[in-house]
Scaffold this active site. Structure first.
Site, mmCIF file in Angstrom:
data_model
loop_
_atom_site.group_PDB
_atom_site.id
_atom_site.type_symbol
_atom_site.label_atom_id
_atom_site.label_comp_id
_atom_site.label_asym_id
_atom_site.label_seq_id
_atom_site.Cartn_x
_atom_site.Cartn_y
_atom_site.Cartn_z
ATOM 1 N N ASP A 57 1.039 -1.211 -0.010
ATOM 2 C CA ASP A 57 -0.004 -0.019 -0.081
ATOM 3 C C ASP A 57 0.805 0.904 0.111
ATOM 4 O O ASP A 57 1.974 1.107 0.101
ATOM 5 C CB ASP A 57 -0.992 -0.087 1.072
ATOM 6 C CG ASP A 57 -0.534 -0.022 2.395
ATOM 7 O OD1 ASP A 57 0.937 0.559 2.644
ATOM 8 O OD2 ASP A 57 -0.953 -0.168 3.568
ATOM 9 N N ASP B 230 -7.625 -7.578 2.165
ATOM 10 C CA ASP B 230 -6.479 -7.623 3.239
ATOM 11 C C ASP B 230 -7.087 -7.125 4.600
ATOM 12 O O ASP B 230 -7.893 -6.243 4.581
ATOM 13 C CB ASP B 230 -5.124 -6.917 2.853
ATOM 14 C CG ASP B 230 -5.436 -5.443 2.997
ATOM 15 O OD1 ASP B 230 -4.978 -4.976 4.175
ATOM 16 O OD2 ASP B 230 -6.041 -4.766 2.331
#
EC number: 2.4.2.29
Length: 376
Positions: A92, A271
């Site tokens: 990310d 996730d």
């Protein structure tokens, strides 16, 4: 990166597909264990690969940038070589972590100035240098730098935040065009849909993100405190707009039932830290519901943690033994609980895929959601 959409469920928008990356293939729908600083907490890479059977893991740009730092990662040859994980990795952008430092950061058009949570030092993240950082980390899938507005957000703030995220996305795209991967393998950018819980903003953001033609797309800014029904409403709206032939990643979600409900809406990738964080605190997710393994009721229960699971941590150890480890403060308890929860999440999405391929997902999901919510 290539995505093959294999089939869509007859009774819902659930999809089964396959993502191919330089470090291997990923069968979707998929859950991705979170390895924030290059490690899935309390679990070895061998256990993540062989016992959990994870096909892809996450790393976090903010944390890896601060520690061990870009020099170490570059000298190692990237995160894959640094941590010994030979399958796909997604990173990310660090946006969520930076924006969670509300008291220690300043947002401007250029980027975000923030203070390190480690030593208080000041740093600047821009769309350009976040792309550069992710080049150095070397993940297969990298996320655009975005602003994640808190919940609740006023409409005016959410709109300005979304527009800033769109402008930053264009700069991310240009930066990747102007640079090359550091280690010779392809890196694929996923833009992120924002817009808080406002329908018109989510629609506008999804349309903008879809127009950029990326190989995959993400939905951010959900599971940040809003009611579940609002999460599902926003996600359903967005998946109707994002391209059918590209994978969709719902960031930071969630409980097992959240995952099934969002699979039904057309999401492919998930996730969350919940399996490991909750596991380290004694909460176990099973096919029959949720257990607090610290409860005294398990003290003389010598049955496997979950007889329906194939994982050794679940099959070979009793509920009584795992409770004993937690009560005694043994580290092994946290490891076994983490492995169990992660393995269960991977088994859950594997079974969801099987049901999609069989055309029975919608019916199966309805009963399973209620079962998963049961408190044991």
């Amino acid at each position: 990166m290539n995505f093959e959409l294999i089939t869509t469920d007859k009774g819902s928008n659930a999809r089964a597909g396959k993502i191919t990356t330089a470090h291997g293939t990923i069968e979707t729908p998929i859950f991705m264990p979170v390895g924030t600083v290059g490690s899935v907490k309390a679990v070895t890479q061998d256990q993540v690969r062989d016992d959990v059977q994870a096909q892809i893991i996450l790393g976090n740009t903010y944390h890896l940038y601060l520690r061990p730092g870009l020099e170490v990662l570059s000298l190692a040859g990237g995160l894959h070589k640094f941590n010994g994980w030979d399958r796909p990795i997604l990173t990310d952008s660090g946006g969520y972590q930076v924006f969670s430092l509300a008291a220690n950061r300043k947002i401007k058009e250029e980027g975000v100035v923030f203070q390190s949570h480690i030593d208080g030092s000041k740093h600047l993240f821009t769309p350009e240098n976040v792309m550069d950082i992710q080049r150095t980390i070397g993940a297969d899938i990298i996320m655009a730098f975005d602003e994640c507005p808190p919940y609740p957000s006023e409409y005016r703030y959410a709109r300005k935040s979304m527009e800033l995220t769109h402008r930053w996305l264009d700069r991310c795209i240009q930066r990747l065009k102007d640079t090359q991967p550091a280690y010779g393998h392809e890196q694929t950018l996923f833009p992120i849909v924002q817009g808080s819980t406002y329908k018109d903003l989510r629609k506008a953001s999804a349309e903008y993100i879809a127009s950029r033609g990326a190989a995959g797309n993400a939905i951010g800014g959900l599971s940040v405190g809003e009611p579940e029904n609002e999460m599902y409403e926003m996600c359903g709206l967005v998946t109707e707009i994002l391209p059918q032939d590209k994978p969709r990643y719902l960031m930071g979600v969630g409980t097992p039932w959240n995952i099934l409900e969002n699979i039904a809406l057309g999401v492919d990738m998930f996730d969350c830290v919940m399996p490991t964080r909750n596991g380290r605190n004694g909460m176990l997710f099973t096919w029959n519901g949720v257990m607090n393994i610290r409860n005294k009721k398990w003290a003389t229960d010598f049955n496997p943690i979950d007889a329906n699971s194939e994982c050794f941590a679940t099959r070979d150890y009793s509920r009584a033994y795992l409770r004993h480890l937690f009560v005694a403060g043994e580290i092994l308890g946290m490891t076994l609980a983490s492995i169990h929860n992660l393995a269960f999440y991977l088994e859950l999405v594997k079974e969801a895929r099987r049901q999609i391929l069989a055309g029975t997902f919608a019916t199966w999901k309805t009963g399973m959601v209620q079962q998963l919510k049961t408190r044991l």
